[in-house]
Design an enzyme around this catalytic site. Structure first.
Site, PDB file in Angstrom:
ATOM      1  N   LYS A 178     -12.011   0.250  -1.193  1.00 45.05           N
ATOM      2  CA  LYS A 178     -11.066   0.856  -2.128  1.00 45.05           C
ATOM      3  C   LYS A 178     -11.681   0.844  -3.526  1.00 45.05           C
ATOM      4  O   LYS A 178     -12.563   1.635  -3.807  1.00 45.05           O
ATOM      5  CB  LYS A 178      -9.726   0.140  -2.018  1.00 45.05           C
ATOM      6  CG  LYS A 178      -9.142   0.287  -0.603  1.00 45.05           C
ATOM      7  CD  LYS A 178      -7.869  -0.439  -0.401  1.00 45.05           C
ATOM      8  CE  LYS A 178      -7.304  -0.178   0.986  1.00 45.05           C
ATOM      9  NZ  LYS A 178      -8.154  -0.706   2.097  1.00 45.05           N
ATOM     10  N   HIS A 238      -5.478  -3.696  -2.410  1.00 44.45           N
ATOM     11  CA  HIS A 238      -5.243  -2.676  -3.437  1.00 44.45           C
ATOM     12  C   HIS A 238      -5.130  -3.262  -4.836  1.00 44.45           C
ATOM     13  O   HIS A 238      -4.875  -2.527  -5.792  1.00 44.45           O
ATOM     14  CB  HIS A 238      -3.970  -1.892  -3.099  1.00 44.45           C
ATOM     15  CG  HIS A 238      -4.043  -1.149  -1.811  1.00 44.45           C
ATOM     16  ND1 HIS A 238      -4.498   0.148  -1.716  1.00 44.45           N
ATOM     17  CD2 HIS A 238      -3.735  -1.543  -0.548  1.00 44.45           C
ATOM     18  CE1 HIS A 238      -4.454   0.531  -0.453  1.00 44.45           C
ATOM     19  NE2 HIS A 238      -4.004  -0.473   0.270  1.00 44.45           N
ATOM     20  N   SER A 292       0.790  -1.224   0.000  1.00 40.64           N
ATOM     21  CA  SER A 292       0.000   0.000   0.000  1.00 40.64           C
ATOM     22  C   SER A 292       0.825   1.277   0.000  1.00 40.64           C
ATOM     23  O   SER A 292       0.335   2.316  -0.442  1.00 40.64           O
ATOM     24  CB  SER A 292      -0.946   0.012   1.203  1.00 40.64           C
ATOM     25  OG  SER A 292      -0.223  -0.060   2.416  1.00 40.64           O
TER      26      SER A 292
END
Length: 390
Positions: free
Chosen positions: A236, A204, A176
């Site tokens: 996300k 992610h 990240s």
């Protein structure tokens, strides 16, 4: 003996490590209002631009009308509703795994999975740059805990030689703060050779990676045998909130029985699951979002290299600019904000000492013109800083 909190806070300020919460006064998106100031934001994780999508909002509203607002109880009491079940089935199909299990957030998913699978007498091996939730889970599991060198399969192999009991290898899919990808094929080979399980948190990766947004597993063409434990978050690229673990029937049933953060937590609002079902549909069908995002990533990297910025080895929406000194990183972030751009300075302990950075994140909701505005501002700020830096 009293707690001397004021001294601790003063020390954090003196080290340029003090954190403050910006107050968002608008929906998420490229153009936001923060602390009363209109800004062009390059710091959220809404990679596909779904957090404020009209269809996702409508799905939430319809879900609330049908199912109410609160989950009401834990999943194992009476909090497991129809939308939760439908979302779990959809996520299982999306990931190509027999089952998936919803958690309220990513921290709980990681904590629940690790502590349910290993304990005293077992071993947890983690990448040094793993997310805090993964590291905390390993420490709290009670298992023998060790970290291998970042993305280094040889380092992992050496630690696997000394492992005892059940062994769980844990890594982020996309790191990240650096934006680089775990070398999953190599890690999976080493884990399988020693009879260890590999757990990947692809928070992610889902959305930006893979031909259909299936994340790092799709990107590398791996199977459930290569990565038995797959974790994803929904806050996300999915644009909503929550998390899930996907894997075999036996894995999910084990988590239902033994994962304390799952057992003892009220379920997420059913309407949230309705919204996520819609965002999952958009993620899978609107391929232009990934294509546009990839164009923006290429544009940013080319422009940043022309300026002379020190980037990291990332082709993901996470594009860190290395600065080094925490004070400098804060100063550059402040100068960008004065120009109407919001880019967060990331400092220790989130990243190792001496590796403070500006963490640029790109979204499919950004335009090429907006990315160019960022590059222009970065060039101005960098040129102002270079004489001091030299």
């Amino acid at each position: 003996m009293s707690f001397d909190l004021s001294t601790r806070l003063a020390a954090r300020r003196a080290d340029n490590l003090y954190r403050q919460r910006p107050l968002l006064e608008s929906p998420q998106g490229p153009e936001v209002v923060v602390d009363g100031q209109p800004l062009l934001a390059f710091c959220n994780n809404d990679y596909l631009g779904l957090a404020n999508h009209p269809q996702v909002i409508e799905a939430w509203q319809a879900g609330a009308s049908r199912w109410g607002v609160g989950g009401g109880a834990s999943h194992l009491v009476i909090g497991h509703s129809g939308p939760h079940h439908a979302l779990e089935e959809a996520l299982a199909e999306f990931t190509g795994r027999p089952r998936a299990l919803l958690f309220s957030n990513g921290y709980m998913a990681n904590l629940g999975a690790v502590t349910a699978l290993v304990g005293q007498g077992d071993t947890v091996l983690e990448d040094r740059l793993n997310h805090a939730s993964l590291l905390d889970a390993g420490l709290l599991s009670g298992a023998r805990f060790n970290r291998y060198l970042h993305n280094d399969a040889t380092s992992l192999a050496k630690r696997l030689e000394k492992a005892c009991g059940h062994t769980l290898v844990v890594t982020d899919g996309v790191f990240s703060m650096d934006g680089d990808l775990a070398d999953l094929p190599a890690l999976a080979r080493e884990a399988r050779a020693k009879g260890a399980w590999l757990m990947v948190d692809d928070a992610h990766g889902f959305g930006p990676l893979g031909a259909k947004g299936g994340g790092i597993i799709e990107h590398f063409g791996l199977s459930v045998d290569d990565v038995p434990v797959l974790v994803g978050t929904l806050g996300k690229a999915f644009g909503t909130s929550g998390a899930f673990v996907a894997g075999s029937e036996e894995l999910i049933e084990s988590l239902i029985q033994f994962a304390r953060p799952y057992i003892y937590t009220t379920s997420q609002p059913p309407a949230l699951a309705c919204a996520t079902l819609k965002s999952l549909e958009l993620l899978r069908t609107e391929h232009w979002r990934r294509e546009h995002l990839n164009r923006l990533i290429r544009q940013f990297r080319h422009g940043a290299e022309q300026i002379g910025l020190q980037l990291m080895d990332s082709f993901t929406p996470i594009q860190p600019i290395m600065v080094g000194d925490s004070g400098r990183a804060v100063q550059l972030s402040r100068r960008l904000r004065e120009r109407g751009l919001l880019v967060t300075a990331i400092r220790p302990p989130t990243v190792p000492a001496g590796s403070a950075r500006l963490r640029v994140t790109l979204s499919a909701a950004h335009t090429e013109a907006q990315v160019q505005l960022l590059l222009n501002a970065l060039e101005d700020c960098w040129r102002e800083w270079e004489p001091d830096h030299a």
